[in-house]
Motif scaffolding. Structure first.
Motif, PDB file in Angstrom:
ATOM      1  N   GLY A   1      -9.252   4.782   1.493  1.00 30.66           N
ATOM      2  CA  GLY A   1     -10.066   5.776   0.790  1.00 30.66           C
ATOM      3  C   GLY A   1     -10.792   5.362  -0.473  1.00 30.66           C
ATOM      4  N   MET A   2     -10.850   3.971  -0.769  1.00 29.14           N
ATOM      5  CA  MET A   2     -11.542   3.607  -1.929  1.00 29.14           C
ATOM      6  C   MET A   2     -13.247   3.892  -1.635  1.00 29.14           C
ATOM      7  N   ASP A   3     -13.989   3.935  -2.464  1.00 31.17           N
ATOM      8  CA  ASP A   3     -15.392   4.340  -2.150  1.00 31.17           C
ATOM      9  C   ASP A   3     -15.947   2.747  -1.936  1.00 31.17           C
ATOM     10  N   LYS A   4     -15.579   1.713  -2.483  1.00 29.20           N
ATOM     11  CA  LYS A   4     -16.063   0.482  -2.373  1.00 29.20           C
ATOM     12  C   LYS A   4     -15.294  -0.590  -2.923  1.00 29.20           C
ATOM     13  N   ALA A   5     -15.487  -1.882  -2.289  1.00 29.09           N
ATOM     14  CA  ALA A   5     -14.508  -3.034  -2.592  1.00 29.09           C
ATOM     15  C   ALA A   5     -15.561  -4.242  -2.776  1.00 29.09           C
TER      16      ALA A   5
ATOM     17  N   TYR B   1     -19.733  -3.140 -13.753  1.00 25.32           N
ATOM     18  CA  TYR B   1     -18.424  -2.905 -12.879  1.00 25.32           C
ATOM     19  C   TYR B   1     -17.454  -2.559 -13.729  1.00 25.32           C
ATOM     20  N   GLN B   2     -16.597  -1.606 -13.179  1.00 19.00           N
ATOM     21  CA  GLN B   2     -15.308  -1.325 -13.724  1.00 19.00           C
ATOM     22  C   GLN B   2     -14.347  -0.840 -12.627  1.00 19.00           C
ATOM     23  N   PHE B   3     -13.362  -1.631 -12.470  1.00 15.72           N
ATOM     24  CA  PHE B   3     -12.459  -1.656 -11.326  1.00 15.72           C
ATOM     25  C   PHE B   3     -11.326  -0.671 -11.401  1.00 15.72           C
ATOM     26  N   ASP B   4     -10.864  -0.212 -10.299  1.00 11.44           N
ATOM     27  CA  ASP B   4      -9.856   0.996 -10.422  1.00 11.44           C
ATOM     28  C   ASP B   4      -8.274   0.329 -10.066  1.00 11.44           C
TER      29      ASP B   4
ATOM     30  N   GLU C   1      -8.426  -3.115   3.660  1.00 16.15           N
ATOM     31  CA  GLU C   1      -7.345  -2.122   3.450  1.00 16.15           C
ATOM     32  C   GLU C   1      -7.639  -0.964   2.645  1.00 16.15           C
ATOM     33  N   SER C   2      -7.907  -1.401   1.536  1.00 15.02           N
ATOM     34  CA  SER C   2      -8.344  -0.469   0.376  1.00 15.02           C
ATOM     35  C   SER C   2      -9.314   0.464   0.768  1.00 15.02           C
ATOM     36  N   VAL C   3     -10.507   0.157   1.238  1.00 20.26           N
ATOM     37  CA  VAL C   3     -11.754   0.999   1.517  1.00 20.26           C
ATOM     38  C   VAL C   3     -11.438   1.541   2.876  1.00 20.26           C
ATOM     39  N   SER C   4     -10.552   1.270   3.598  1.00 20.93           N
ATOM     40  CA  SER C   4      -9.719   2.012   4.812  1.00 20.93           C
ATOM     41  C   SER C   4      -8.976   3.145   4.644  1.00 20.93           C
TER      42      SER C   4
ATOM     43  N   PHE D   1       0.858  -1.251  -0.179  1.00 15.59           N
ATOM     44  CA  PHE D   1      -0.051   0.165   0.108  1.00 15.59           C
ATOM     45  C   PHE D   1       0.866   1.403   0.032  1.00 15.59           C
ATOM     46  N   ASN D   2       2.095   1.152   0.738  1.00 17.36           N
ATOM     47  CA  ASN D   2       2.797   2.454   0.599  1.00 17.36           C
ATOM     48  C   ASN D   2       3.326   2.602  -0.925  1.00 17.36           C
ATOM     49  N   SER D   3       3.620   1.431  -1.642  1.00 20.22           N
ATOM     50  CA  SER D   3       4.084   1.658  -3.055  1.00 20.22           C
ATOM     51  C   SER D   3       2.852   2.184  -3.813  1.00 20.22           C
ATOM     52  N   LEU D   4       1.854   1.765  -3.433  1.00 18.54           N
ATOM     53  CA  LEU D   4       0.339   2.377  -4.398  1.00 18.54           C
ATOM     54  C   LEU D   4       0.064   3.720  -4.115  1.00 18.54           C
ATOM     55  N   GLY D   5       0.712   4.402  -3.058  1.00 15.58           N
ATOM     56  CA  GLY D   5       0.457   5.786  -2.665  1.00 15.58           C
ATOM     57  C   GLY D   5       0.029   6.045  -1.408  1.00 15.58           C
ATOM     58  N   GLN D   6      -0.199   4.872  -0.503  1.00 14.33           N
ATOM     59  CA  GLN D   6      -0.674   4.911   0.529  1.00 14.33           C
ATOM     60  C   GLN D   6      -2.319   5.173   0.832  1.00 14.33           C
ATOM     61  N   TYR D   7      -2.829   6.220   0.212  1.00 12.56           N
ATOM     62  CA  TYR D   7      -4.003   6.534   0.356  1.00 12.56           C
ATOM     63  C   TYR D   7      -4.908   6.911  -1.086  1.00 12.56           C
ATOM     64  N   PHE D   8      -6.307   6.437  -1.074  1.00 18.55           N
ATOM     65  CA  PHE D   8      -7.003   6.744  -2.528  1.00 18.55           C
ATOM     66  C   PHE D   8      -7.923   7.880  -2.421  1.00 18.55           C
ATOM     67  N   ASP D   9      -8.125   8.179  -3.635  1.00 22.38           N
ATOM     68  CA  ASP D   9      -8.987   9.267  -3.719  1.00 22.38           C
ATOM     69  C   ASP D   9     -10.373   8.579  -4.375  1.00 22.38           C
ATOM     70  N   GLY D  10     -10.914   7.663  -3.797  1.00 26.57           N
ATOM     71  CA  GLY D  10     -12.033   7.131  -4.352  1.00 26.57           C
ATOM     72  C   GLY D  10     -11.870   5.938  -4.962  1.00 26.57           C
ATOM     73  N   GLY D  11     -12.895   5.563  -6.078  1.00 31.29           N
ATOM     74  CA  GLY D  11     -12.756   4.221  -6.622  1.00 31.29           C
ATOM     75  C   GLY D  11     -13.225   2.887  -6.276  1.00 31.29           C
ATOM     76  N   ILE D  12     -13.152   2.064  -7.023  1.00 29.78           N
ATOM     77  CA  ILE D  12     -13.878   0.623  -6.588  1.00 29.78           C
ATOM     78  C   ILE D  12     -12.437  -0.438  -7.033  1.00 29.78           C
TER      79      ILE D  12
END
Length: 187
Positions: free
Chosen positions: A63-67, A112-115, A58-61, A33-44
């Motif tokens: 910043g992802m909108d949904k998983a 669905y379309q996933f980020d 972890e993804s939703v925690s 998750f550090n290599s992915l940028g730590q936090y997300f600005d929404g997405g699925i």
């Protein structure tokens, strides 16, 4: 196991005590998750081999909108649902009990379309390149989607689609994590 960062940080996660799943270690998860940028600005996000649901949670925690979390084993789905309930935000998750390819077809039908897509199958059943190809064929990827493939260190992942570019790979003991970027080809 626990949630590493974000809204649900430090909350414990249940895991199966069997050979059915192979949970991503906290160390690998934190580095990933550090290599992915730590936090997300929404997405699925899609966690196609959920196990405990740790990567989706972890993804939703962060910043992802949904998983969407998929697993074919009844015991795994039970643990995933318990872990999702711990978040107290069950509406941000969809849990499916079905095999990977059946889930992909259902998700495509549902539009669905996933980020972000996490592919962490049990080591004995690695078919990641085939699944990556299906994601493209079924139009399940958003533009510039990120695919994270976790394998054992000896497994090669060759993305057959020209749409994928390997942007990072890192070895953690016996585990290899590869991050691919998807670029939609114009018709």
């Amino acid at each position: 196991m626990r949630v590493i960062g974000g809204t649900y940080s430090k909350r414990p996660l249940k895991t199966l005590s069997s050979q059915l799943t192979r949970p991503t270690s906290d160390k690998v998860k934190e580095s990933l998750f550090n290599s992915l940028g730590q936090y997300f600005d929404g997405g699925i996000a899609l966690d196609l081999y959920g196990g405990s649901g740790a990567l989706a949670i972890e993804s939703v925690s962060r910043g992802m909108d949904k998983a969407v979390v998929v697993d074919k084993a009844y015991q795994a789905v039970k643990i995933i649902k318990e872990n999702v309930a711990m978040t107290k935000e069950e509406a941000k998750f969809e849990v499916l009990k079905m095999p990977d390819t059946a889930a992909l077809k259902k998700l495509a039908t549902d539009g669905y379309q996933f980020d972000y897509v996490f592919l962490d199958p049990p080591y004995a059943k690695q078919q990641i390149a085939t699944i990556m190809s299906e994601l493209v064929k079924l139009n399940l990827l958003a533009d510039s989607a990120t695919i994270i493939a976790e394998t054992d260190k000896d497994t090669e992942v060759v993305a057959e689609e020209d749409n994928y570019r390997l942007i990072k790979e890192k070895k953690y003991g016996q585990t290899m994590v590869r991050i691919f970027q998807y670029e939609r080809v114009s018709q």
